[in-house]
Write an enzyme that holds these catalytic residues in place. Structure first.
Site, PDB file in Angstrom:
ATOM      1  N   GLN A  54       0.840  -1.196   0.000  1.00 42.75           N
ATOM      2  CA  GLN A  54       0.000   0.000   0.000  1.00 42.75           C
ATOM      3  C   GLN A  54       0.880   1.252   0.000  1.00 42.75           C
ATOM      4  O   GLN A  54       1.611   1.483   0.958  1.00 42.75           O
ATOM      5  CB  GLN A  54      -0.870  -0.044   1.262  1.00 42.75           C
ATOM      6  N   SER A  64       1.013   6.556   2.827  1.00 40.91           N
ATOM      7  CA  SER A  64       1.668   7.563   3.669  1.00 40.91           C
ATOM      8  C   SER A  64       2.900   8.147   3.001  1.00 40.91           C
ATOM      9  O   SER A  64       3.583   7.470   2.237  1.00 40.91           O
ATOM     10  CB  SER A  64       2.109   6.932   4.995  1.00 40.91           C
ATOM     11  N   SER A 107       4.836  -1.644   4.418  1.00 36.84           N
ATOM     12  CA  SER A 107       5.217  -3.019   4.721  1.00 36.84           C
ATOM     13  C   SER A 107       5.074  -3.828   3.445  1.00 36.84           C
ATOM     14  O   SER A 107       4.259  -3.498   2.576  1.00 36.84           O
ATOM     15  CB  SER A 107       4.372  -3.587   5.862  1.00 36.84           C
ATOM     16  N   GLU A 122      -9.272  -1.222   6.901  1.00 34.52           N
ATOM     17  CA  GLU A 122      -8.078  -1.377   7.730  1.00 34.52           C
ATOM     18  C   GLU A 122      -8.519  -1.336   9.191  1.00 34.52           C
ATOM     19  O   GLU A 122      -8.643  -0.296   9.799  1.00 34.52           O
ATOM     20  CB  GLU A 122      -7.080  -0.244   7.452  1.00 34.52           C
ATOM     21  N   GLU A 134      -4.890   9.467  18.548  1.00 32.64           N
ATOM     22  CA  GLU A 134      -5.546  10.778  18.535  1.00 32.64           C
ATOM     23  C   GLU A 134      -6.566  10.872  17.400  1.00 32.64           C
ATOM     24  O   GLU A 134      -7.673  11.387  17.575  1.00 32.64           O
ATOM     25  CB  GLU A 134      -4.481  11.886  18.396  1.00 32.64           C
TER      26      GLU A 134
END
Lengths: 401, 380
Positions: free
Chosen positions: A120, A123, A155, A238, A371
């Site tokens: 994936q 990010s 990953s 996810e 958060e």
């Protein structure tokens, strides 16, 4: 082959009969795993809620657990599928939702059988919690797109055949509007995968540098500019996987701490006893919560509690592994191995208490920081108003970076 | 470790029961009515209790042949949740839970019927703070069929017609039934405005023994375990009221030109609370199911042990959640939350008192340490 017409009764007994029919013709004991999985896919028993011909039967999603349990009961549990989590858990539902018929036909089956591994590319160094701020650029050049940028925390990138990739295609509109989603061939020229060393010493993840990578337009998932909506589908999947089986009391890290306590009376102090009992109680509460969620899913009534499970376990792992080190005292000063290497999966049990402590620090960051998860619970479950947004109507190129 | 799979969901029947109890409580005992009542002479709402008994609430886990509803402690737990959510001042805990459980466990079925129908109110004469593992009380002495001695902090004794009294005599421990009129019941001023406690004094009061020796000890212990499990359900209800009310307030209360619920300093605390309450719900269902299973087959030692583990777990976990929820409700309501006029304080007082009732979380953690083999420091 069982190919009952769509709309035929698809209840639990009917699905169990289909499983039995498949096992009848493909003995799990003698059939190669990949071959068996291919037959299972063709029989519509890979993901029963997917359409016929695409690994499913158009059945209610809740019945998947019935099928999984039945295969298990008959002795067929596929192994070695840890490397397929991104493909199975995230790419598949996204391809199903947004893929063209050609894309679904090309990718779903080898993804399911394990022939092709996925990763994936989401990010970026400048886009973590705020994924929609990402800056990897894709520029159209005729029938292909030219991609440049850097992705991080990937990953499986070093083993993957394909990636799901989100890019910026229009920097002149607000950030959520100018994104486009692709399937990226990881063997394409310009894809450079480098291990990313983490604070435990090893590298479970990678950085992926994309330099003039050419992606055919036929590998676009969803419309140009629709990338955020496609990515939302991916991210909704996810979540903490809820297995088909109840977990036993004292599973996970609390078992390690409890074992130390029982076998090493010389380490016991009143304060540590209280801390251990508090965490034992919390671990058992978290286990029962997960069990309750599992029971809800089994009767087709999923609750919003799923979003809390990951959040609760990350804090628990951190606190238990911290206690484990204190409990051990002098031994807690040691570490097993700082060698920079790529591990085969994460096996906490095989590593030292110091590793447990350090690795668990990632639990409250990976897959959504605690958060952000609190925001999600507050806004989506409790219905509290969102933050005041300062970046909603600003073109991406004008945002402070 | 072998633990049975317990049903952690609510059945349709349980949800229907919840709906009828909630609608009755909303109608007859809204927070404003409770607030007015606690300032009067008689806190216990006997009329409301009669109405609740009318829909079967007083005798849920009591077999039909003993005048009950023939349901289980799982249904009782659902009612406890609703009573917590409304802090209704009715003698559910003292009569329908503790006294009824002690009588049933003692095999004194004949004495249960009047409590199960709501005709009479019962109370178990032990201090409310007694944890399940406490030594058999010796505050009351039994001599020639008469009791003497004083028990402090007895819940629902003020409204009781019948007292179930553990007492020590020349022949060892015994469980006795005494008419409340034969005792001197003196109300005390309590932190929890909605749950009256009293000092109960016996001075040669005529008593009938319903269990003796080990059977009396076991009946008392099991009654307290059942009480602990059901108290956790009440605590869950208290926490749910606190969260729901505070979330609703955070959506409408504006400061700095925006709803206070849009500030992360507020919403993160509410998210944490929601997570804790979700966990509490699973723990409470587990405790209720384990208690119901143990009650069904009193001879099953493993089921009894699981009921104890689950009740201790529930008290150790949910006590803190309920107190936290009520404290957050007061804090996040700001000034209005600190007034007498707003009902938040009723829930704060109930939550804090509940965290002491039937043993503090710390005592339950120590009990768990014994039950699951995590012994204290200094032991081998």
């Amino acid at each position: 082959m069982t190919t009952a017409p769509a709309g035929a009764s698809l209840d639990a007994p009917a699905l169990r009969r289909r499983v039995a029919a498949l096992v009848e013709t493909h003995d799990p004991a003698t059939t190669d795993q990949r071959e068996f999985l291919a037959a299972r896919f063709d029989a519509g028993l890979a993901w029963v809620h997917f359409p016929e011909g695409e690994g499913g039967l158009g059945a209610p999603r809740a019945l998947q657990a019935v099928v999984d349990q039945e295969f298990e009961r008959l002795g067929f549990v596929p192994t070695g599928r840890e490397g397929l989590v991104i493909g199975l858990g995230m790419a598949a539902p996204t391809i199903l939702a947004f893929g063209t018929p050609e894309q679904r036909a090309r990718y779903l089956k080898p993804l399911y059988t394990g022939e092709e591994v996925w990763c994936q590319l989401f990010s970026e160094p400048g886009a973590g919690s705020d994924l929609a701020a990402l800056g990897t650029r894709a520029v159209r050049d005729g029938d292909t797109w030219v991609v440049n940028g850097q992705k991080v925390w990937t990953s499986l990138a070093h083993r993957a055949d394909f990636a799901i990739l989100v890019t910026r295609t229009d920097p002149d509109v607000p950030k959520h509007k100018g994104m486009t989603y692709f399937v990226c061939d990881m063997s394409a020229e310009g894809v450079d995968v480098r291990p990313l060393r983490q604070l435990t010493g090893e590298a479970e993840f990678n950085e992926v540098y994309l330099t003039d990578v050419r992606i055919p337009d036929s590998q676009r998932l969803g419309a140009e500019g629709e990338g955020w909506r496609v990515a939302q589908t991916t991210l909704m999947n996810e979540r903490v996987a809820i297995g088909g089986h109840p977990e036993p009391r004292e599973g996970g890290l609390i078992a390690v701490a409890a074992h130390i306590w029982r076998t090493r009376p010389e380490l016991r102090t009143p304060g540590l006893h209280d801390a251990l009992l508090r965490l034992w109680v919390e671990a058992e509460a978290a286990r029962l919560t997960k069990e309750r969620l599992r029971q809800q899913l089994a009767v087709g009534q999923p609750g919003p509690e799923g979003s809390a499970a990951k959040f609760a376990f990350s804090r628990l792992n951190q606190e238990i592994s911290g206690l484990e080190l204190e409990l051990l005292g002098e031994e807690g000063l040691l570490y097993d191995d700082w060698t920079f290497r790529r591990p085969e999966g994460v096996s906490l049990a095989a590593r030292s208490p110091g590793f447990h402590y350090l690795r668990s620090k990632g639990n409250s960051i990976e897959g959504g920081t605690s958060e952000i998860l609190r925001n999600i619970i507050a806004e989506r479950v409790l219905g509290l108003p969102g933050e005041i947004r300062v970046d909603k109507d600003v073109a991406w190129k004008d945002l402070p970076k | 470790m072998s633990e049975k799979r317990l049903d952690l969901l609510y059945t349709e029947v349980e949800q229907e029961l919840r709906a009828s109890v909630r609608s009755l409580l909303e109608d007859k005992s809204p927070p404003s009515a409770v607030l007015a009542r606690v300032e009067g002479d008689q806190v216990t709402d006997t009329a409301l209790w009669k109405e609740l008994a009318g829909i079967g609430v007083a005798g849920l886990p009591v077999p039909e042949e003993l005048g009950g509803a023939g349901a289980s402690l799982r249904e009782s737990a659902v009612v406890a949740e609703e009573l917590g959510r409304s802090v209704a001042p009715v003698p559910f805990l003292g009569s329908a839970v503790l006294a009824t459980a002690a009588l049933l466990e003692a095999g004194a079925g004949d004495d249960v019927a009047a409590l199960a129908s709501g005709e009479a109110v019962g109370a178990l004469a032990v201090p409310l703070a007694t944890p399940p593992g406490a030594a058999f009380p010796e505050a009351v002495r039994a001599e020639d069929g008469a009791l003497s001695g004083t028990v402090t902090g007895v819940v629902d004794a003020v409204a009781a017609d019948v007292l179930v009294v553990p007492a020590a005599g020349p022949e060892g421990p015994g469980l006795y039934v005494v008419e409340a009129a034969a005792a001197r019941v003196t109300p005390v001023v309590t932190l929890d405005l909605t749950r009256p406690l009293a000092e109960v004094a016996f001075d040669g009061s005529a008593a009938r023994r319903v269990a003796s020796g080990a059977a009396a000890q076991e009946a008392l212990r099991r009654a307290l375990v059942t009480g602990a499990a059901l108290l956790s359900a009440e605590q869950l209800g208290v926490a749910e009221w606190a969260l729901d009310t505070t979330v609703a307030y955070a959506k409408t209360r504006h400061q700095f030109g925006r709803p206070i619920g849009s500030f992360q300093a507020v919403k993160h605390r509410l998210a944490d609370l929601w997570v804790a309450i979700s966990q509490a719900r699973a723990v409470v269902r587990s405790a209720a199911s384990a208690a119901a299973t143990a009650r069904q087959d009193p001879g099953d030692a493993e089921a009894a042990r699981e009921a104890e583990v689950n009740a201790a777990l529930a008290q150790a976990f949910v006590s803190g959640v309920a107190v936290k929820a009520a404290e957050e409700a007061v804090q996040l309501h700001g000034g209005i939350g600190f007034t007498w006029e707003h009902p938040a304080h009723l829930f704060l007082k109930r939550a804090k008192s509940d965290s002491i009732a039937l043993g503090t979380a710390d005592r339950h953690r120590l009990a768990l340490g014994r039950l699951v083999d995590l012994p204290a420091a200094g032991s081998d």
